[in-house]
Motif scaffolding. Structure first.
Motif, PDB file in Angstrom:
ATOM      1  N   VAL A 169       0.852  -1.183   0.000  1.00 58.23           N
ATOM      2  CA  VAL A 169       0.000   0.000   0.000  1.00 58.23           C
ATOM      3  C   VAL A 169       0.891   1.237   0.000  1.00 58.23           C
ATOM      4  O   VAL A 169       1.973   1.242   0.590  1.00 58.23           O
ATOM      5  N   VAL A 236      -7.702   3.191  -2.266  1.00 57.73           N
ATOM      6  CA  VAL A 236      -8.310   3.039  -0.944  1.00 57.73           C
ATOM      7  C   VAL A 236      -9.272   4.203  -0.719  1.00 57.73           C
ATOM      8  O   VAL A 236      -8.919   5.231  -0.147  1.00 57.73           O
ATOM      9  N   LEU A 240      -9.182   0.364   3.908  1.00 59.63           N
ATOM     10  CA  LEU A 240      -8.297  -0.740   3.555  1.00 59.63           C
ATOM     11  C   LEU A 240      -8.989  -2.092   3.679  1.00 59.63           C
ATOM     12  O   LEU A 240      -8.821  -2.968   2.835  1.00 59.63           O
ATOM     13  N   GLU A 243     -11.271  -2.711   0.664  1.00 59.70           N
ATOM     14  CA  GLU A 243     -10.541  -2.910  -0.583  1.00 59.70           C
ATOM     15  C   GLU A 243      -9.826  -4.261  -0.598  1.00 59.70           C
ATOM     16  O   GLU A 243      -9.778  -4.946  -1.624  1.00 59.70           O
ATOM     17  N   LEU A 244      -9.273  -4.669   0.546  1.00 61.35           N
ATOM     18  CA  LEU A 244      -8.654  -5.994   0.632  1.00 61.35           C
ATOM     19  C   LEU A 244      -9.666  -7.090   0.338  1.00 61.35           C
ATOM     20  O   LEU A 244      -9.372  -8.041  -0.398  1.00 61.35           O
ATOM     21  N   LEU A 293      -3.635   0.384  -3.150  1.00 59.83           N
ATOM     22  CA  LEU A 293      -3.419  -0.957  -2.610  1.00 59.83           C
ATOM     23  C   LEU A 293      -3.177  -1.880  -3.796  1.00 59.83           C
ATOM     24  O   LEU A 293      -3.976  -1.915  -4.732  1.00 59.83           O
TER      25      LEU A 293
END
Length: 350
Positions: A169, A236, A240, A243-244, A293
């Motif tokens: 990131v 992002v 986070l 998005e992960l 990211l």
């Protein structure tokens, strides 16, 4: 200052006022503002693909004009679209701008908003090629569509991450959210007080991250310079965690990220402590950081270590292993999407 009612110009007069000095910067822009459609030409390079994204910002939902300067708002509205294009490993080239304007706004107000949009376009080399204006009964509405270009074979999607890839990131996380919390605190403290002066001393960085974010084109440039081709990437915007999970779902993988590797700025940490908020929660779920990211193959480990703009925070795993954050004491906590959800008034919990 003399204020001019928008009705004195009319829709077309306002559009002409806002766009009269627009300069074309990109060779792909054949016709910009001034006709029924913009004309874009990609025929000179058949290896390029058009990337298109759009965002709508609603007063009272996405921004509060109590503490958001109109010029900053215009800049941010443009930049968040540029960020989406960079997240595909592309370059933004053109935007269209559509506005819904209520009667309380004057020509001078909209000029100020547009000045921010134009400044963003100048900074990032993007052409304004069209748009629309309309009356609104619900405050200010901003809708921007951005057209970018990406090279075939270099465009990065969310679904390309693979087991053993590294998770990286850019920048730092949680600052924009802490900036928002500070603005909200000072707004509430000054409610009903005519001469109230908000206290922002020593908090300039987190305020800028909230009010005037930047898109990370420098990260895209550094990846290219180092010869790194990400396997998956997102900006992002919603946090986070969210998005992960998007990357894990679209790539059919799991992940492990490490709490002690999550990049956090000092001002963010101080503000979280002052507000008695969990710092890691803010960094994982705050949103509006507009950092990138991305995942890269394990073979690029040495190249990633050389990056100045990004940091290695974890790895991709097999899907059956799930998505977890490893804490400082080696416990594993399941990652849940608790960031921004456009259709609820509370944080998303599922």
């Amino acid at each position: 200052m003399i204020e001019t009612e928008i009705s004195t110009l009319g829709e077309f007069g306002l559009i002409e006022q806002l766009t009269k000095d627009v300069q074309i910067k990109n060779s792909t822009t054949q016709m910009g503002v001034g006709d029924d459609c913009a004309v874009l030409d990609y025929s000179t390079d058949c290896n390029l693909r058009a990337l298109v994204t759009t965002d709508v910002l609603l007063e009272g939902i996405h921004f509060d004009l109590t503490y958001t300067p109109l010029r900053h708002l215009g800049y941010k509205a443009a930049v968040v679209n540029f960020s989406d294009v960079y997240a595909m490993n592309g370059q933004p080239k053109q935007i269209t701008v559509s506005l819904g304007i209520s009667k309380r706004f004057t020509v001078e107000h909209i000029n100020e908003l547009y000045a921010g949009i134009r400044l963003a376009c100048e900074q990032y080399g993007v052409d304004i090629v069209g748009g629309d204006t309309s009356a609104s009964v619900t405050g200010l509405i901003i809708s921007i569509t951005c057209i970018g270009e990406g090279e075939e074979g270099k465009i990065v999607y969310r679904g390309g991450a693979r087991d053993t890839d590294l998770v990286c990131v850019s920048g730092d996380l949680g600052a924009a959210y802490m900036g928002l919390q500070l603005l909200e605190r000072e707004r509430e403290a000054g409610a009903g007080e005519k001469d109230f002066q908000p206290d922002f001393s020593g908090r300039e960085y987190i305020l800028e991250r909230q009010l005037k974010p930047e898109a990370r084109r420098d990260v895209i440039a550094e990846l290219k310079e180092l010869g790194i081709q990400p396997t998956a990437m997102m900006d992002v915007s919603d946090g986070l965690s969210s998005e992960l999970l998007h990357i894990c779902k679209d790539s059919n993988v799991g992940c492990r990220i490490y709490e002690d590797r999550i990049p956090i700025d000092y001002q963010t940490a101080v503000m979280a402590e002052e507000l008695n908020m969990n710092l890691v929660t803010a960094a994982m779920n705050g949103g509006e950081d507009y950092e990138l990211l991305f995942t890269v193959p394990l073979t690029d480990h040495e190249k990633v270590q050389k990056m100045k703009s990004a940091k290695l925070i974890g790895r991709i795993t097999k899907p059956e292993l799930g998505a977890f954050m490893v804490t400082r004491d080696d416990a594993e906590i399941a990652i849940r999407a608790q960031g921004w959800n456009a259709f609820t008034s509370e944080e998303e919990t599922e």
